[in-house]
Scaffold this active site. Structure first.
Site, PDB file in Angstrom:
ATOM      1  N   ARG A  41      -1.343  -2.476  -4.957  1.00 47.93           N
ATOM      2  CA  ARG A  41      -2.122  -3.548  -5.588  1.00 47.93           C
ATOM      3  C   ARG A  41      -3.613  -3.453  -5.220  1.00 47.93           C
ATOM      4  NH1 ARG A  41       2.036  -8.711  -5.245  1.00 47.93           N
ATOM      5  NH2 ARG A  41       2.913  -8.412  -7.319  1.00 47.93           N
ATOM      6  N   LYS A 202      12.786 -14.257  -4.152  1.00 52.81           N
ATOM      7  CA  LYS A 202      12.228 -15.466  -4.769  1.00 52.81           C
ATOM      8  C   LYS A 202      13.274 -16.098  -5.692  1.00 52.81           C
ATOM      9  CE  LYS A 202       7.475 -13.850  -4.477  1.00 52.81           C
ATOM     10  NZ  LYS A 202       6.302 -13.340  -5.180  1.00 52.81           N
ATOM     11  N   GLY A 359       5.430  -6.645  -6.177  1.00 52.98           N
ATOM     12  CA  GLY A 359       4.834  -6.077  -4.982  1.00 52.98           C
ATOM     13  C   GLY A 359       5.844  -5.293  -4.159  1.00 52.98           C
ATOM     14  N   GLY A 382       6.999 -11.331 -11.032  1.00 53.02           N
ATOM     15  CA  GLY A 382       7.235 -12.548 -11.806  1.00 53.02           C
ATOM     16  C   GLY A 382       6.456 -12.513 -13.112  1.00 53.02           C
TER      17      GLY A 382
HETATM   18  N1  LIG Z   1      19.864 -10.143   0.415  1.00 51.31           N
HETATM   19  C1  LIG Z   1      18.612 -10.441   0.722  1.00 51.31           C
HETATM   20  N2  LIG Z   1      18.334 -11.439   1.568  1.00 51.31           N
HETATM   21  C2  LIG Z   1      17.079 -11.746   1.911  1.00 51.31           C
HETATM   22  N3  LIG Z   1      16.019 -11.118   1.440  1.00 51.31           N
HETATM   23  C3  LIG Z   1      16.227 -10.116   0.589  1.00 51.31           C
HETATM   24  C4  LIG Z   1      17.528  -9.731   0.196  1.00 51.31           C
HETATM   25  N4  LIG Z   1      17.413  -8.691  -0.650  1.00 51.31           N
HETATM   26  C5  LIG Z   1      16.102  -8.427  -0.779  1.00 51.31           C
HETATM   27  N5  LIG Z   1      15.383  -9.270  -0.039  1.00 51.31           N
HETATM   28  C6  LIG Z   1      13.899  -9.299   0.146  1.00 51.31           C
HETATM   29  O1  LIG Z   1      13.238  -9.576  -1.070  1.00 51.31           O
HETATM   30  C7  LIG Z   1      11.888  -9.249  -0.884  1.00 51.31           C
HETATM   31  C8  LIG Z   1      11.225  -8.952  -2.190  1.00 51.31           C
HETATM   32  O2  LIG Z   1      11.470  -9.978  -3.125  1.00 51.31           O
HETATM   33  P1  LIG Z   1      10.416 -10.404  -4.242  1.00 51.31           P
HETATM   34  O3  LIG Z   1      11.123 -11.388  -5.124  1.00 51.31           O
HETATM   35  O4  LIG Z   1       9.166 -10.817  -3.592  1.00 51.31           O
HETATM   36  O5  LIG Z   1      10.243  -9.044  -5.037  1.00 51.31           O
HETATM   37  P2  LIG Z   1       8.910  -8.370  -5.595  1.00 51.31           P
HETATM   38  O6  LIG Z   1       9.306  -7.066  -6.155  1.00 51.31           O
HETATM   39  O7  LIG Z   1       7.879  -8.365  -4.519  1.00 51.31           O
HETATM   40  O8  LIG Z   1       8.498  -9.356  -6.757  1.00 51.31           O
HETATM   41  P3  LIG Z   1       7.179 -10.300  -6.831  1.00 51.31           P
HETATM   42  O9  LIG Z   1       6.057  -9.382  -7.165  1.00 51.31           O
HETATM   43  O10 LIG Z   1       7.515 -11.284  -7.894  1.00 51.31           O
HETATM   44  O11 LIG Z   1       7.008 -10.909  -5.474  1.00 51.31           O
HETATM   45  C9  LIG Z   1      11.886  -8.050   0.060  1.00 51.31           C
HETATM   46  O12 LIG Z   1      11.007  -8.312   1.122  1.00 51.31           O
HETATM   47  C10 LIG Z   1      13.332  -7.938   0.529  1.00 51.31           C
HETATM   48  O13 LIG Z   1      13.470  -7.744   1.909  1.00 51.31           O
HETATM   49  O1  LIG Z   2       3.960 -11.083  -5.735  1.00 48.14           O
HETATM   50  C1  LIG Z   2       3.772 -11.645  -6.818  1.00 48.14           C
HETATM   51  O2  LIG Z   2       4.610 -11.620  -7.734  1.00 48.14           O
HETATM   52  C2  LIG Z   2       2.451 -12.299  -7.077  1.00 48.14           C
HETATM   53  O3  LIG Z   2       1.522 -11.984  -6.095  1.00 48.14           O
HETATM   54  C3  LIG Z   2       2.613 -13.795  -7.253  1.00 48.14           C
HETATM   55  O4  LIG Z   2       3.108 -14.357  -6.101  1.00 48.14           O
HETATM   56  P1  LIG Z   2       3.906 -15.767  -6.147  1.00 48.14           P
HETATM   57  O5  LIG Z   2       5.243 -15.476  -6.753  1.00 48.14           O
HETATM   58  O6  LIG Z   2       3.991 -16.166  -4.707  1.00 48.14           O
HETATM   59  O7  LIG Z   2       3.102 -16.686  -6.988  1.00 48.14           O
HETATM   60 MG   LIG Z   3       7.141 -10.011  -3.524  1.00 51.67          MG
END
Ligand SMILES: Nc1ncnc2c1ncn2[C@@H]1O[C@H](COP(=O)(O)OP(=O)(O)OP(=O)(O)O)[C@@H](O)[C@H]1O
Ligand SMILES: O=C(O)[C@H](O)COP(=O)(O)O
Ligand SMILES: [Mg+2]
Length: 646
Positions: A41, A202, A359, A382
């Site tokens: 990023r 999330k 991310g 998201g």
């Molecule tokens: N079973 C689980 N329990 C707890 N945490 C988990 C589990 N599986 C995955 N994760 C955690 O989810 C996190 C990532 O989730 P996240 O929803 O932030 O994804 P992302 O790809 O970063 O999407 P965004 O950009 O929307 O944040 C990682 O840090 C990972 O360790």
């Molecule tokens: O990691 C993401 O998807 C963006 O940085 C937005 O973060 P947020 O889901 O905490 O708003």
């Molecule tokens: Mg994330």
């Protein structure tokens, strides 16, 4: 959503000495030692900031990091300063806050070409509440606004939406545009079967997305922290796993809705459980229905990986957001790694469109060394899911609209239009592109006979008069007498780089299955057209951000007052391309004050599995070249002696 005004439309006159508030998404993953574990990023935010600095602007950079509740040192943006400074080539100054006296002083002391990084905007609850007073304070230190935070564009927060009420112009950064260009095209008409893989942590925000995804996808695979809410809703014990208690009913109704809609909703049949949330935790694989008390699910199991892989084998478009497990710990990375490998394999061997967003998801794919293999790596998790749902992103909606214009081929005049849907752009471009070819052919007097064939078809300007070969065999010269303040060689170098970038996209795609849909009655558009145009635009905008550009797919962008007009046909001969028939090209031309100045056509020759290219270029007064060798129009006046080029 109407096209948004780009930062590329801002020239030095708009930017030199101006303070620009740039909202980026620098929400990168950090380890326990505050070390950046994936800088995607940050790297993605660099082109916009560099562009502004080169134009003499003073950049005030803002972002959130994580989801802090109040001031939390763990979520400070300070650890990002060294990497940002290194990538930007300037010493980034860090503020301890994002508003207030210190920020005002540091902003006032900024020199042209300087960067001030504000502290995490989410240290104030007003950020997420989109509090107008807070937005006003953020805006008060700057003159104009650029939003490049695609990853946060789905949030109507003070720094993404609120500030646009106080700063004008409010324009889109290059990353924002690039993401929208790719994703809108790819997810609006995905090649079916279409799968979404949703995991991560999330749960409460992303579980809501699932309902809308059911209307779009054929296969929905769930993993990560998402799954335990579903298990619990089905009556399984989930131990200490992540669960959203108030989403249990929603989970049940989603399973029913998936059934009713015929969507294959896949939950893991087995999970890897741990006795604690740690890298060195005890772990074992258990059926999803038998999670022991006191244990927590941290990855999907081997049976689940097998079922997921088989389902993915049947799909042609796959979007993935959220890791399958806690991949940061080696013991729980197998599910995420397996999906990453599967998607890379499907992209490279079957031409499946794979989009990875988020991310942490991108970090996982980078860690596995597979990012290069995917069709698109998005900085938005998201945000890309919401785009896929068909939602309007508030951070994008709030930006100024691009000035839309229609080009009249008679001369280089641009007539603003009220609305300019894709079809209209297309209708406008089609004759213009033919016009460009004919005029360039005529202009140089040394264009290959292929173009002379088009000349014979006549120019749309006059139904076949001007620009056509006259009865006396003479070719009227209508080229611009000059390439203007930009030397022909420089113009050509950029055109050729741009055409090469487009051609590389096409070369990459030419033997793969395509995602074809219909734009007009008999006009095929493929994802490749769009991707080719976006890489061409990137090259052109980087070098000539204030030029006006007409692209077949995206329409008109840039400065209407520019003396230069670029005409881009990113895949000229889409129908031939789509069917592997060897006659298609990337065609780019530039007009100076409405007259042809320079052009390059990269023509694809050969045939399926043995493609190569031939590059033809010409510039006003500079002659024409084929693969670097000067070429001439045949001097023959006998039709029987004509040799048709292709
Ligand atoms: N079973 C689980 N329990 C707890 N945490 C988990 C589990 N599986 C995955 N994760 C955690 O989810 C996190 C990532 O989730 P996240 O929803 O932030 O994804 P992302 O790809 O970063 O999407 P965004 O950009 O929307 O944040 C990682 O840090 C990972 O360790
Ligand atoms: O990691 C993401 O998807 C963006 O940085 C937005 O973060 P947020 O889901 O905490 O708003
Ligand atoms: Mg994330």
């Amino acid at each position: 959503m109407a096209a948004k005004r780009s930062v590329g439309t801002l020239g030095e006159a708009d930017l030199r000495g101006k303070k620009v508030f740039v909202r980026a998404d620098l929400n990168v993953p950090l380890d326990d030692a505050q070390k950046i574990t994936d800088d995607t990023r940050i790297r993605a935010s660099v082109p916009t900031v560099k562009f502004l600095l080169e134009k003499g602007a003073k950049v005030i950079l803002a972002s959130h990091l994580g989801r802090p509740k109040g001031v939390t040192p763990k979520y400070s943006l300070k650890p990002l300063v060294p990497r940002l400074s290194e990538l930007l080539g300037v010493d980034v100054v860090m503020a301890n806050d994002c508003i207030g006296e210190e920020v005002e002083k540091l902003a006032a002391a900024l020199l042209e070409g300087g960067v001030l990084l504000l502290e995490n905007v989410r240290f104030y609850k007003e950020e997420e509440k989109n509090d107008p007073e807070f937005a006003k304070k953020l805006a008060s230190v700057a003159d104009l606004y650029v939003n490049d935070a695609f990853g946060t564009a789905h949030r109507a927060h003070a720094s993404t939406e609120g500030v646009t009420k106080f700063l004008k112009p409010a324009v889109a950064g290059f990353l924002m545009q690039k993401e929208l260009d790719y994703l809108v095209g790819a997810v609006a008409n995905p090649k079916k079967p279409f799968a979404a893989i949703v995991g991560g942590s999330k749960v409460s925000t992303k579980i809501g997305v699932i309902e809308s995804l059911l209307a779009k996808v054929d296969v929905l695979i769930l993993g990560g922290g998402m799954i335990f809410t579903f298990y619990k809703a089905q009556g399984y014990a989930v131990g200490k796993s992540l669960v959203e208690e108030d989403r249990l009913e929603l989970a049940t109704s989603l399973i029913e809705k998936a059934k009713a809609k015929g969507v294959s909703l896949l939950l893991p049949t087995d999970v890897v459980v741990a006795d604690k949330f740690a890298a060195d935790a005890e772990s074992k694989t258990v059926p999803a229905s038998a999670i022991p008390d006191g244990w927590m699910g941290l990855d999907v199991g081997p049976d689940a990986i097998k079922t997921f892989s088989e389902a993915l084998d049947t799909c042609n478009t796959i979007i993935w957001n959220g890791p399958m497990g806690v991949f940061e710990f080696e013991k729980f990375a197998a599910g995420t790694d397996a999906i990453a490998k599967k998607l890379a394999e499907l992209t490279t061997t079957k031409g499946v469109t794979t989009i990875i967003g988020g991310g942490d998801s991108v970090a996982a794919v980078e860690k596995a060394g597979l990012a290069e293999k995917m069709s698109h790596i998005s900085t938005g998790g998201g945000a890309s899911l919401e785009l896929l749902e068909g939602k309007t992103l508030p951070g994008v909606l709030a930006l100024d609209e691009a000035e839309e214009k229609r080009i009249t081929p008679e001369h280089n005049t641009y007539v603003p239009v009220d609305h300019n849907p894709q079809q209209e752009h297309h209708n406008t471009l089609k004759p213009y592109s033919t016009f460009l070819h004919t005029e360039l052919a005529a202009a140089t007097g040394s264009w290959p006979p292929r173009a002379r064939l088009q000349v014979r078809q006549g120019s749309p300007r006059d139904g076949g008069g001007t620009g056509a070969v006259r009865r006396d065999g003479q070719v009227p010269k209508v080229a611009s007498p000059t390439t203007g303040p930009i030397p022909a060689a420089k113009l050509l170098a950029v055109i050729q780089d741009a055409a090469k970038a487009g051609a590389e996209v096409i070369m990459e795609a030419v033997n793969k299955p395509r995602n074809i849909h219909y734009k007009g009655v008999a006009d095929l558009v493929t994802d490749t057209d769009k991707l080719s145009e976006s890489v061409i635009l990137e090259v052109v905008r980087k070098k000539f951000p204030d030029h006006l550009i007409l692209g077949e797919e995206g329409g008109v962008i840039g400065d209407a007052l520019s003396e230069y007009l670029w005409c881009i046909d990113p895949l000229d001969g889409t129908t031939n391309f789509a069917h592997g028939y060897p006659s298609f090209s990337v065609s780019i031309g530039v007009l100076f004050r409405g007259k042809p100045a320079a052009s390059t056509v990269v023509e694809f020759c050969g045939g399926p599995m043995c493609w190569s290219t031939c590059t033809v270029s010409a510039s006003s007064g500079g002659g024409a070249y084929c693969n670097g060798q000067k070429i001439h129009v045949s001097k023959t006046d006998k039709v029987t002696h004509f040799l048709l080029y292709k």
